[in-house]
Design a protein around this motif. Structure first.
Motif, PDB file in Angstrom:
ATOM      1  N   MET A 146      19.744  -7.083 -12.260  1.00 29.69           N
ATOM      2  CA  MET A 146      18.855  -7.405 -11.137  1.00 29.69           C
ATOM      3  C   MET A 146      19.655  -7.976  -9.971  1.00 29.69           C
ATOM      4  SD  MET A 146      15.622  -9.995 -11.114  1.00 29.69           S
ATOM      5  CE  MET A 146      16.519 -11.437 -10.542  1.00 29.69           C
ATOM      6  N   VAL A 147      19.196  -7.664  -8.771  1.00 26.49           N
ATOM      7  CA  VAL A 147      19.846  -8.224  -7.587  1.00 26.49           C
ATOM      8  C   VAL A 147      18.785  -8.736  -6.622  1.00 26.49           C
ATOM      9  CG1 VAL A 147      21.857  -6.701  -7.718  1.00 26.49           C
ATOM     10  CG2 VAL A 147      19.868  -6.008  -6.366  1.00 26.49           C
ATOM     11  N   TYR A 148      19.249  -9.453  -5.628  1.00 20.24           N
ATOM     12  CA  TYR A 148      18.361  -9.907  -4.576  1.00 20.24           C
ATOM     13  C   TYR A 148      18.414  -8.935  -3.411  1.00 20.24           C
ATOM     14  CZ  TYR A 148      16.969 -14.155  -6.866  1.00 20.24           C
ATOM     15  OH  TYR A 148      16.389 -15.034  -7.746  1.00 20.24           O
ATOM     16  N   VAL A 149      17.289  -8.878  -2.675  1.00 22.88           N
ATOM     17  CA  VAL A 149      17.131  -7.899  -1.605  1.00 22.88           C
ATOM     18  C   VAL A 149      16.595  -8.603  -0.358  1.00 22.88           C
ATOM     19  CG1 VAL A 149      15.799  -5.858  -0.883  1.00 22.88           C
ATOM     20  CG2 VAL A 149      16.692  -6.000  -3.232  1.00 22.88           C
ATOM     21  N   ILE A 150      17.132  -8.258   0.805  1.00 27.76           N
ATOM     22  CA  ILE A 150      16.585  -8.760   2.071  1.00 27.76           C
ATOM     23  C   ILE A 150      15.624  -7.710   2.633  1.00 27.76           C
ATOM     24  CG2 ILE A 150      17.097  -9.426   4.452  1.00 27.76           C
ATOM     25  CD1 ILE A 150      19.718 -10.609   3.473  1.00 27.76           C
ATOM     26  N   ALA A 151      14.396  -8.133   2.891  1.00 27.67           N
ATOM     27  CA  ALA A 151      13.341  -7.217   3.329  1.00 27.67           C
ATOM     28  C   ALA A 151      13.053  -7.378   4.831  1.00 27.67           C
ATOM     29  CB  ALA A 151      12.083  -7.423   2.497  1.00 27.67           C
ATOM     30  N   GLN A 152      12.011  -6.722   5.264  1.00 29.41           N
ATOM     31  CA  GLN A 152      11.742  -6.575   6.698  1.00 29.41           C
ATOM     32  C   GLN A 152      11.554  -7.863   7.510  1.00 29.41           C
ATOM     33  OE1 GLN A 152      10.192  -2.872   7.678  1.00 29.41           O
ATOM     34  NE2 GLN A 152       8.722  -3.640   9.167  1.00 29.41           N
ATOM     35  N   PRO A 153      11.079  -8.975   6.922  1.00 32.05           N
ATOM     36  CA  PRO A 153      10.927 -10.186   7.763  1.00 32.05           C
ATOM     37  C   PRO A 153      12.221 -10.650   8.428  1.00 32.05           C
ATOM     38  CG  PRO A 153       9.694 -10.435   5.730  1.00 32.05           C
ATOM     39  CD  PRO A 153      10.507  -9.167   5.582  1.00 32.05           C
ATOM     40  N   CYS A 154      13.350 -10.262   7.906  1.00 32.76           N
ATOM     41  CA  CYS A 154      14.635 -10.652   8.520  1.00 32.76           C
ATOM     42  C   CYS A 154      14.924  -9.890   9.809  1.00 32.76           C
ATOM     43  CB  CYS A 154      15.778 -10.442   7.536  1.00 32.76           C
ATOM     44  SG  CYS A 154      17.414 -10.881   8.174  1.00 32.76           S
ATOM     45  N   VAL A 155      14.337  -8.709   9.942  1.00 34.71           N
ATOM     46  CA  VAL A 155      14.674  -7.840  11.075  1.00 34.71           C
ATOM     47  C   VAL A 155      14.363  -8.533  12.407  1.00 34.71           C
ATOM     48  CG1 VAL A 155      14.207  -5.633  12.223  1.00 34.71           C
ATOM     49  CG2 VAL A 155      14.338  -5.742   9.724  1.00 34.71           C
ATOM     50  N   ASP A 156      15.341  -8.623  13.262  1.00 32.74           N
ATOM     51  CA  ASP A 156      15.269  -9.255  14.581  1.00 32.74           C
ATOM     52  C   ASP A 156      15.123 -10.779  14.515  1.00 32.74           C
ATOM     53  OD1 ASP A 156      15.581  -6.789  15.774  1.00 32.74           O
ATOM     54  OD2 ASP A 156      13.439  -6.487  16.060  1.00 32.74           O
ATOM     55  N   VAL A 157      15.235 -11.355  13.316  1.00 31.85           N
ATOM     56  CA  VAL A 157      15.205 -12.810  13.166  1.00 31.85           C
ATOM     57  C   VAL A 157      16.615 -13.315  12.856  1.00 31.85           C
ATOM     58  CG1 VAL A 157      14.289 -14.757  11.842  1.00 31.85           C
ATOM     59  CG2 VAL A 157      12.804 -12.842  12.447  1.00 31.85           C
ATOM     60  N   LYS A 158      17.196 -12.801  11.751  1.00 27.85           N
ATOM     61  CA  LYS A 158      18.584 -13.115  11.408  1.00 27.85           C
ATOM     62  C   LYS A 158      18.898 -14.611  11.472  1.00 27.85           C
ATOM     63  CE  LYS A 158      21.843 -10.279  12.916  1.00 27.85           C
ATOM     64  NZ  LYS A 158      22.660  -9.439  13.826  1.00 27.85           N
ATOM     65  N   ASP A 159      18.134 -15.383  10.736  1.00 23.92           N
ATOM     66  CA  ASP A 159      18.346 -16.839  10.720  1.00 23.92           C
ATOM     67  C   ASP A 159      19.737 -17.214  10.201  1.00 23.92           C
ATOM     68  OD1 ASP A 159      16.935 -19.645  10.710  1.00 23.92           O
ATOM     69  OD2 ASP A 159      18.085 -19.480   8.857  1.00 23.92           O
ATOM     70  N   GLU A 163      10.453  -8.471  -7.663  1.00 24.30           N
ATOM     71  CA  GLU A 163       9.337  -9.147  -6.999  1.00 24.30           C
ATOM     72  C   GLU A 163       9.144  -8.698  -5.552  1.00 24.30           C
ATOM     73  OE1 GLU A 163       9.710 -13.390  -7.462  1.00 24.30           O
ATOM     74  OE2 GLU A 163      10.218 -13.192  -9.581  1.00 24.30           O
ATOM     75  N   LEU A 164       9.873  -7.693  -5.155  1.00 20.83           N
ATOM     76  CA  LEU A 164       9.759  -7.183  -3.785  1.00 20.83           C
ATOM     77  C   LEU A 164       8.337  -6.664  -3.543  1.00 20.83           C
ATOM     78  CD1 LEU A 164      11.826  -6.744  -1.430  1.00 20.83           C
ATOM     79  CD2 LEU A 164      12.186  -4.450  -2.358  1.00 20.83           C
ATOM     80  N   PRO A 165       7.658  -7.153  -2.489  1.00 24.57           N
ATOM     81  CA  PRO A 165       6.315  -6.642  -2.199  1.00 24.57           C
ATOM     82  C   PRO A 165       6.336  -5.131  -1.976  1.00 24.57           C
ATOM     83  CG  PRO A 165       6.773  -8.626  -0.931  1.00 24.57           C
ATOM     84  CD  PRO A 165       8.068  -8.206  -1.579  1.00 24.57           C
ATOM     85  N   GLY A 166       5.277  -4.456  -2.407  1.00 26.82           N
ATOM     86  CA  GLY A 166       5.224  -3.002  -2.336  1.00 26.82           C
ATOM     87  C   GLY A 166       5.472  -2.441  -0.954  1.00 26.82           C
ATOM     88  N   GLU A 167       4.994  -3.138   0.061  1.00 26.94           N
ATOM     89  CA  GLU A 167       5.150  -2.631   1.430  1.00 26.94           C
ATOM     90  C   GLU A 167       6.627  -2.580   1.859  1.00 26.94           C
ATOM     91  OE1 GLU A 167       3.638  -5.443   4.475  1.00 26.94           O
ATOM     92  OE2 GLU A 167       3.631  -6.967   2.903  1.00 26.94           O
ATOM     93  N   TRP A 168       7.463  -3.329   1.149  1.00 26.24           N
ATOM     94  CA  TRP A 168       8.876  -3.348   1.497  1.00 26.24           C
ATOM     95  C   TRP A 168       9.743  -2.757   0.376  1.00 26.24           C
ATOM     96  CZ3 TRP A 168       7.657  -9.003   2.841  1.00 26.24           C
ATOM     97  CH2 TRP A 168       7.046  -9.062   4.104  1.00 26.24           C
ATOM     98  N   ALA A 169       9.140  -1.942  -0.450  1.00 23.30           N
ATOM     99  CA  ALA A 169       9.851  -1.366  -1.593  1.00 23.30           C
ATOM    100  C   ALA A 169      11.103  -0.599  -1.165  1.00 23.30           C
ATOM    101  CB  ALA A 169       8.922  -0.445  -2.381  1.00 23.30           C
ATOM    102  N   ALA A 170      11.072  -0.018   0.020  1.00 25.03           N
ATOM    103  CA  ALA A 170      12.208   0.771   0.494  1.00 25.03           C
ATOM    104  C   ALA A 170      13.463  -0.072   0.664  1.00 25.03           C
ATOM    105  CB  ALA A 170      11.865   1.448   1.820  1.00 25.03           C
TER     106      ALA A 170
END
Ligand code: F3S
Ligand code: F3S
Length: 114
Positions: free
Chosen positions: A1-14, A60-67
């Protein structure tokens, strides 16, 4: 298993995640960051520090961000970064996976165009 960065990061990049990853496996693209699936050691350190909750364990990635499982993995071929074993000497890639590049720019955070 690995961790994944999903769409909320886009254009935020904290980038709070960068400071806590013990193996430096989080790499910077133009509009988002990506976790290297072959270098992540599944330590969980990054998930709680992201202010926009963009980081998930892959199951645990939400379905909307499965890609984004594929997006994070493929970025390292698309960008030509490969598997260097650490982001520090690579620096910002200046490119994104095509899936991220196609995300509408709805969040204006004051980032310049460079
Ligand atoms: Fe992005 Fe969150 Fe890291 S916004 S850069 S995943 S701390
Ligand atoms: Fe790094 Fe651990 Fe996250 S290895 S990417 S901080 S799960």
């Amino acid at each position: 298993m690995v961790y994944v960065i999903a769409q909320p990061c886009v254009d935020v990049k904290d980038k709070a995640c960068l400071d806590v990853c013990p193996v430096d496996c989080i790499y910077e693209g133009e509009r988002t960051l990506y976790i290297h699936p072959d270098e992540c050691i599944d330590c969980q350190a990054c998930e709680p520090v992201c202010p926009v909750e963009a980081i998930f364990p892959e199951p645990e990635l939400p379905g909307e961000w499965a890609a984004y499982t594929r997006v994070n993995a493929e970025f390292f071929q698309v960008s030509g970064i490969g598997s260097p074993g650490g982001a520090a000497e690579v620096g910002p890639a200046g490119v994104d996976h095509p899936f991220v590049a196609a995300v509408p720019r709805t969040q204006q955070k004051g980032q310049g165009h460079g």
